[in-house]
Design a protein around this motif. Structure first.
Motif, short mmCIF file in Angstrom:
data_model
loop_
_atom_site.label_atom_id
_atom_site.label_comp_id
_atom_site.label_asym_id
_atom_site.label_seq_id
_atom_site.Cartn_x
_atom_site.Cartn_y
_atom_site.Cartn_z
N GLY A 1 74.67 47.98 -32.77
CA GLY A 1 73.79 49.04 -33.26
C GLY A 1 72.96 49.73 -32.19
N GLY A 2 73.03 49.28 -30.93
CA GLY A 2 72.30 49.96 -29.87
C GLY A 2 72.89 51.34 -29.59
N ASN A 3 72.02 52.32 -29.36
CA ASN A 3 72.52 53.68 -29.11
C ASN A 3 71.93 54.32 -27.87
OD1 ASN A 3 69.92 54.23 -29.96
ND2 ASN A 3 70.52 55.05 -31.95
N GLN A 4 71.19 53.53 -27.08
CA GLN A 4 70.64 54.04 -25.83
C GLN A 4 71.45 53.50 -24.65
OE1 GLN A 4 66.32 52.95 -26.96
NE2 GLN A 4 66.09 54.66 -25.57
N VAL A 5 71.55 54.31 -23.61
CA VAL A 5 72.35 53.94 -22.43
C VAL A 5 71.64 52.84 -21.65
CG1 VAL A 5 73.17 54.76 -20.18
CG2 VAL A 5 73.52 56.15 -22.23
N THR A 6 72.41 51.84 -21.22
CA THR A 6 71.91 50.81 -20.32
C THR A 6 72.80 50.75 -19.08
OG1 THR A 6 73.29 49.05 -21.22
CG2 THR A 6 71.18 49.43 -22.32
N VAL A 7 72.38 49.96 -18.10
CA VAL A 7 73.17 49.77 -16.89
C VAL A 7 74.53 49.17 -17.24
CG1 VAL A 7 73.27 48.53 -14.68
CG2 VAL A 7 71.11 49.56 -15.45
N THR A 8 74.55 48.25 -18.19
CA THR A 8 75.83 47.67 -18.62
C THR A 8 76.75 48.73 -19.18
OG1 THR A 8 74.81 45.52 -19.06
CG2 THR A 8 76.88 45.99 -20.19
N ASP A 9 76.22 49.65 -19.97
CA ASP A 9 77.04 50.74 -20.51
C ASP A 9 77.62 51.60 -19.40
OD1 ASP A 9 76.67 50.22 -23.33
OD2 ASP A 9 74.61 50.89 -23.06
N ALA A 10 76.85 51.84 -18.33
CA ALA A 10 77.35 52.62 -17.20
C ALA A 10 78.53 51.91 -16.54
CB ALA A 10 76.23 52.87 -16.19
N ASN A 11 78.44 50.61 -16.41
CA ASN A 11 79.57 49.84 -15.83
C ASN A 11 80.80 49.89 -16.74
OD1 ASN A 11 78.86 48.63 -13.21
ND2 ASN A 11 77.18 47.66 -14.34
N VAL A 12 80.58 49.90 -18.04
CA VAL A 12 81.71 50.01 -18.97
C VAL A 12 82.36 51.38 -18.86
CG1 VAL A 12 82.33 50.11 -21.42
CG2 VAL A 12 80.83 48.30 -20.59
N VAL A 13 81.55 52.44 -18.83
CA VAL A 13 82.09 53.80 -18.74
C VAL A 13 82.91 53.99 -17.47
CG1 VAL A 13 81.44 56.23 -18.44
CG2 VAL A 13 80.34 54.84 -20.22
N LEU A 14 82.47 53.37 -16.37
CA LEU A 14 83.19 53.50 -15.10
C LEU A 14 84.32 52.48 -14.95
CD1 LEU A 14 80.20 54.24 -12.70
CD2 LEU A 14 81.88 55.85 -13.61
N GLY A 15 84.57 51.70 -16.00
CA GLY A 15 85.70 50.78 -16.00
C GLY A 15 85.47 49.49 -15.25
N ARG A 16 84.28 49.25 -14.75
CA ARG A 16 84.03 48.02 -13.99
C ARG A 16 83.86 46.82 -14.91
NH1 ARG A 16 80.05 50.56 -9.24
NH2 ARG A 16 81.44 52.33 -8.79
N LEU A 17 83.54 47.09 -16.16
CA LEU A 17 83.62 46.09 -17.21
C LEU A 17 84.71 46.55 -18.16
CD1 LEU A 17 79.87 45.25 -18.01
CD2 LEU A 17 81.60 43.67 -17.14
N GLN A 18 85.81 45.81 -18.21
CA GLN A 18 86.96 46.20 -19.01
C GLN A 18 86.78 45.78 -20.48
OE1 GLN A 18 90.32 47.59 -17.66
NE2 GLN A 18 88.59 48.41 -16.52
N PRO A 19 87.41 46.53 -21.41
CA PRO A 19 87.21 46.25 -22.84
C PRO A 19 87.56 44.83 -23.26
CG PRO A 19 88.34 48.34 -22.54
CD PRO A 19 88.27 47.69 -21.19
N ASP A 20 88.53 44.22 -22.58
CA ASP A 20 88.94 42.87 -22.99
C ASP A 20 88.16 41.77 -22.27
OD1 ASP A 20 90.07 43.69 -20.60
OD2 ASP A 20 91.89 42.50 -20.84
N PHE A 21 87.17 42.15 -21.43
CA PHE A 21 86.34 41.14 -20.80
C PHE A 21 85.36 40.60 -21.84
CE2 PHE A 21 86.58 42.97 -16.20
CZ PHE A 21 87.95 42.79 -16.23
N ALA A 22 85.28 39.32 -21.96
CA ALA A 22 84.34 38.71 -22.91
C ALA A 22 82.97 38.62 -22.27
CB ALA A 22 84.83 37.34 -23.33
N LEU A 23 82.02 39.34 -22.79
CA LEU A 23 80.68 39.35 -22.22
C LEU A 23 79.88 38.20 -22.82
CD1 LEU A 23 78.86 41.04 -20.33
CD2 LEU A 23 78.04 42.23 -22.35
N GLY A 24 79.39 37.32 -21.94
CA GLY A 24 78.65 36.16 -22.43
C GLY A 24 79.55 35.15 -23.12
#
Length: 659
Positions: free
Chosen positions: A353-376
């Motif tokens: 439900g978060g809708n504000q940009v965070t540093v983690t979101d920036a890493n996701v947008v740039l592909g440095r965190l991939q969709p299939d990476f399990a966070l935590g």
């Protein structure tokens, strides 16, 4: 009952981290923190790790790094406290050192402080500067003082009288009378027995203000985990049994971050790399510190606006983490932090439900965190939600989505680079002479950029970097730091007597935890200064005054660039008593060579990027950037021009060839 399992538990603002030793390969786990009741996340993690039976059988030892004291101090949620001092000095904590945030503002408005609401009572008794009684504490005065304190209906009492560090008799009588009336009392001669009424008073008030909340939390946690032994990390990098920690809240203000530095020291010893700059990036904040052979302790720390003169790791913290929010101000400028999305709802990419940009979101947008990476270890990333939030921010800036994400990361990196400069360049250390040790859930994504910004040639990303603070808790020594101020003119015979007393006190407390007397080691230091100075430098104990003074002159020249032809004063004796923990040894990394699971293209990178699972990498393997190295509790972004080598223990040694 014998301990078979060792569990390190580090409670952070976003995640609660677990590292379990004793069952072959260390097991790691993360759950979302529960800030209103931190023990709930701890019990959830214990259950999910299948440790409830071992805990009930007393086979599980728990070492915990807690943020309860820190959060209570920063949020102003301490107990209703009465301060007792000498008559005529009731305003000493409010006056402080008279430092002003706005130097040239002649009519400043003082910022609001929790001290504004503190009730203060004065005792007519008085000691002189040598600790001799000038005005006695009569029975009538004591009864009247207790009645005044009880009238305020306090939850806790802070007791700080002049020169009580030389003669605690008055404080002891007052404390006994108040405790007989059912009140918990923090007395300055027990909290910080050294000169400096303001700093000593602040440490005592902070302890009294925070102790009820800390004691309540530790009692709940201890009852829920009984009969498992429970130890708590202290701010100086050593642990203490939870029942002893309950009354020493001021010593727990850096409990969590100190675990990471304990692990960093151990790692430096293993790799024969004693000079490290550490960078612990979590979800809410980033902690940076410098190790030059051992942990650097300070007695000039702060928590929010309050000075904390008890020994604590020398650390600098900023509000920049993976969950730090990015926003545009009214002037159209981009900002990152210090506010955080926290654990709930968290970054947009968490899908909660978060809708504000965070540093983690920036890493996701740039592909440095991939969709299939399990966070935590459990949260799958929602790339669409991250891009949607970034698009909203980008429209405010008039930029593209990827450009905005790059700007968010560049600004976050600059904040963290500046923090690293504070603990290195501003203290006379050249970052190029150190290796940058990165840990925390988000650290590996930024380590190359920070090393580049500081001109550093090497960096380390340890195995299980995302939970290194939790792992460090398990290996931290059980430790006490005893302090005693010295009267003017104390000779070596008197000093040795005080050292013996402090060593016996430290040993007695450790033995209460079940430590064998033969396991305890003592290290003695002397705080010294030039006559007339108010600040001190700590030097190791030497058998003669001349040898101690020579060390002090050298230390002063290293720290300040000069030495003075003035008499040297011995101010305090410090005794560190500790016993090293010996949890089960970890198995060696098996011989293997992990292959990239795939290659991909990332925005802003003109080469294909290889993606590896860190668990498949073997000792001696070398990876060339650009690459992503993913694990359950973190990802390392190996930037172009950097390479990573895997050592025998599985740590990543990062270098930039040609620099």
């Amino acid at each position: 009952m014998s301990v078979s399992y060792w569990l390190g538990v580090d409670t952070g603002g976003t995640f609660t981290d677990f590292v379990l030793l004793g069952d072959g390969e260390p097991r790691i786990h993360k759950v979302l923190s529960t800030p209103s009741a931190p023990e709930q996340a701890i019990l959830q993690g214990i259950a999910e790790l299948g440790l409830k039976d071992a805990m009930a059988a007393g086979q599980l030892a728990i070492v915990h790094g807690t943020t309860v004291a820190t959060n209570a101090a920063l949020e102003g949620k301490g107990a209703r406290t009465v301060l007792i001092t000498n008559q005529g000095l009731e305003d000493i904590l409010r006056i402080g050192r008279q430092n002003r945030a706005e130097l040239y503002n002649l009519t400043p408005t003082p910022p609001p402080s929790m001290l504004d609401t503190v009730n203060v009572e004065g005792s007519p008794a008085r000691l002189d500067a040598r600790g001799k009684e000038v005005i006695p504490l009569s029975d009538a005065d004591l009864r009247q003082l207790v009645e005044k304190v009880l009238a305020h209906q306090p939850q806790s009492v802070a007791l700080c009288l002049l020169f009580s560090y030389l003669n605690p008799a008055h404080e002891q009588r007052i404390r006994q009378a108040l405790e007989a009336a059912g009140l918990p009392v923090s007395a300055s001669h027990a909290i910080l027995p050294t000169r400096g009424e303001y700093e000593r008073g602040m440490a005592t008030w902070l302890n009294a203000w925070l102790a009820p909340k800390v004691a309540d939390y530790l009692q709940r946690l201890q009852q829920a985990t009984d009969p498992a032994p429970l130890a708590i990390m202290q701010s100086h990098g050593g642990t203490i049994a939870s029942d002893q920690a309950a009354g020493l809240a001021v010593n727990l203000l850096l409990s969590g971050p100190a675990g990471g530095l304990a692990a960093a020291r151990r790692l430096g010893e293993q790799l024969r790399q004693p000079r490290l700059m550490t960078f612990d990036m979590g979800g809410t904040s980033t902690d940076v510190a410098l190790l030059d052979g051992d942990l650097r302790l300070t007695q000039q720390g702060h928590i929010g606006p309050y000075p904390v003169a008890v020994p604590m790791v020398d650390m600098h913290t900023i509000g920049a983490g993976g969950g730090s929010l990015a926003y545009v101000d009214d002037a159209g400028l981009l900002h990152v932090g210090p506010h955080s999305a926290g654990a709930d709802p968290g970054p947009a990419c968490y899908g909660r439900g978060g809708n504000q940009v965070t540093v983690t979101d920036a890493n996701v947008v740039l592909g440095r965190l991939q969709p299939d990476f399990a966070l935590g270890g459990s949260l799958t990333l929602d790339t669409a939600a991250a891009r949607h939030a970034m698009k909203t921010l980008a429209s405010q800036l008039g930029l593209g989505v990827e450009e905005t994400a790059e700007g968010v990361l560049a600004l976050a990196n600059e904040h963290m680079t500046q923090a690293l400069r504070v603990i290195s360049i501003q203290k006379g250390f050249d970052p190029a002479n150190f290796a940058l040790l990165s840990f925390g859930g988000a650290g590996g994504l930024h380590v190359c950029a920070l090393a580049d910004n500081l001109g550093m040639r090497s960096a380390l990303v340890p195995r299980r970097a995302g939970v290194l603070s939790a792992e460090g808790l398990v290996y931290a020594p059980r430790k006490r730091e005893q302090l005693q101020a010295l009267p003017d003119g104390a000779d070596d015979t008197a000093l040795r007597e005080r050292i013996g007393t402090l060593q016996r006190q430290g040993s007695a407390e450790l033995i209460r935890e079940g430590v064998g007397a033969e396991q305890i080691q003592h290290h003695v230091f002397v705080d010294m200064c030039y006559q007339g100075q108010s600040s001190v430098l700590q030097v190791p104990w030497q058998p003669t005054v001349a040898a101690r003074e020579a060390l002090f002159h050298d230390a002063h020249e290293v720290r300040f660039g000069h030495r003075l032809a003035l008499p040297v004063q011995q101010v305090n004796i410090r005794v560190q008593s500790q016993a090293t923990r010996t949890p089960p040894a970890q198995p060696p990394l098996p011989a293997r060579t992990g292959e990239a699971i795939r290659h991909t293209r990332l925005p802003g990178v003109d080469q294909h990027v290889a993606i590896y699972h860190r668990d498949t990498l073997g000792p001696g393997q070398t990876i060339q950037g650009p690459a992503l190295i993913a694990e359950a509790v973190g990802t390392t972004w190996l930037a172009p021009q950097w390479q990573a080598s895997v050592d025998a223990q599985g740590h990543l040694l990062l270098t930039r060839p040609g620099t």
